[in-house]
Design a protein around this motif. Structure first.
Motif, mmCIF file in Angstrom:
data_model
loop_
_atom_site.group_PDB
_atom_site.id
_atom_site.type_symbol
_atom_site.label_atom_id
_atom_site.label_comp_id
_atom_site.label_asym_id
_atom_site.label_seq_id
_atom_site.Cartn_x
_atom_site.Cartn_y
_atom_site.Cartn_z
ATOM 1 N N PRO A 121 -42.127 -6.451 -40.231
ATOM 2 C CA PRO A 121 -41.655 -6.537 -38.836
ATOM 3 C C PRO A 121 -40.280 -5.871 -38.683
ATOM 4 O O PRO A 121 -39.423 -6.001 -39.563
ATOM 5 N N VAL A 122 -40.077 -5.176 -37.592
ATOM 6 C CA VAL A 122 -38.817 -4.475 -37.349
ATOM 7 C C VAL A 122 -37.661 -5.471 -37.312
ATOM 8 O O VAL A 122 -36.616 -5.250 -37.901
ATOM 9 N N PRO A 140 -37.330 -9.254 -38.307
ATOM 10 C CA PRO A 140 -37.928 -10.484 -38.832
ATOM 11 C C PRO A 140 -37.440 -11.752 -38.143
ATOM 12 O O PRO A 140 -38.155 -12.748 -38.078
ATOM 13 N N ASN A 141 -36.225 -11.735 -37.599
ATOM 14 C CA ASN A 141 -35.696 -12.912 -36.909
ATOM 15 C C ASN A 141 -36.377 -13.165 -35.569
ATOM 16 O O ASN A 141 -36.260 -14.255 -35.013
ATOM 17 N N ALA A 142 -37.070 -12.159 -35.049
ATOM 18 C CA ALA A 142 -37.708 -12.283 -33.745
ATOM 19 C C ALA A 142 -39.148 -12.806 -33.837
ATOM 20 O O ALA A 142 -39.754 -13.088 -32.806
ATOM 21 N N VAL A 143 -39.697 -12.930 -35.049
ATOM 22 C CA VAL A 143 -41.075 -13.416 -35.184
ATOM 23 C C VAL A 143 -41.075 -14.913 -35.463
ATOM 24 O O VAL A 143 -40.127 -15.456 -36.042
ATOM 25 N N SER A 144 -42.130 -15.565 -35.052
ATOM 26 C CA SER A 144 -42.245 -17.010 -35.260
ATOM 27 C C SER A 144 -42.511 -17.305 -36.739
ATOM 28 O O SER A 144 -42.861 -16.412 -37.512
#
Length: 99
Positions: free
Chosen positions: A29-30, A32-36
């Protein structure tokens, strides 16, 4: 025993020379902090489990130590082809495999 061709050393060697490194062409993921947590779990642990040609990443541990990709038939356990890491995924037709 598998014979695996290292595209960098240009040698076909027994699989003992290599280490399996998971499924190939998995994009991190570009942000990683933005994914659940569930999406991150799936990214880390959930992989396809195909019957037939499977795109894999390998490392030539006892040789050049470089990562490369391989296409292996999970039914026959035969390596259909290998190619450099970062190269685009070849089609099965390019490898001479009938789909």
């Amino acid at each position: 025993m598998l014979l695996i061709h290292c595209p960098y050393c240009d040698e076909s060697l027994p699989e003992m020379e290599f280490a399996y490194a998971g499924e190939a062409h998995i994009a991190r993921p570009v942000d990683p902090n933005a994914v659940s947590d569930d999406e991150w779990r799936d990214h880390l642990f959930v992989r396809s489990n195909v019957r037939g040609p499977h795109y894999e990443r390998w490392r030539h541990v006892h040789g050049c130590a470089r990562f490369f990709n391989a296409v292996r038939d999970t039914v026959s356990d035969r390596v259909l082809g290998t190619y450099a890491a970062g190269a685009p995924r070849p089609s099965l037709a390019d490898l001479g495999v009938e789909e």
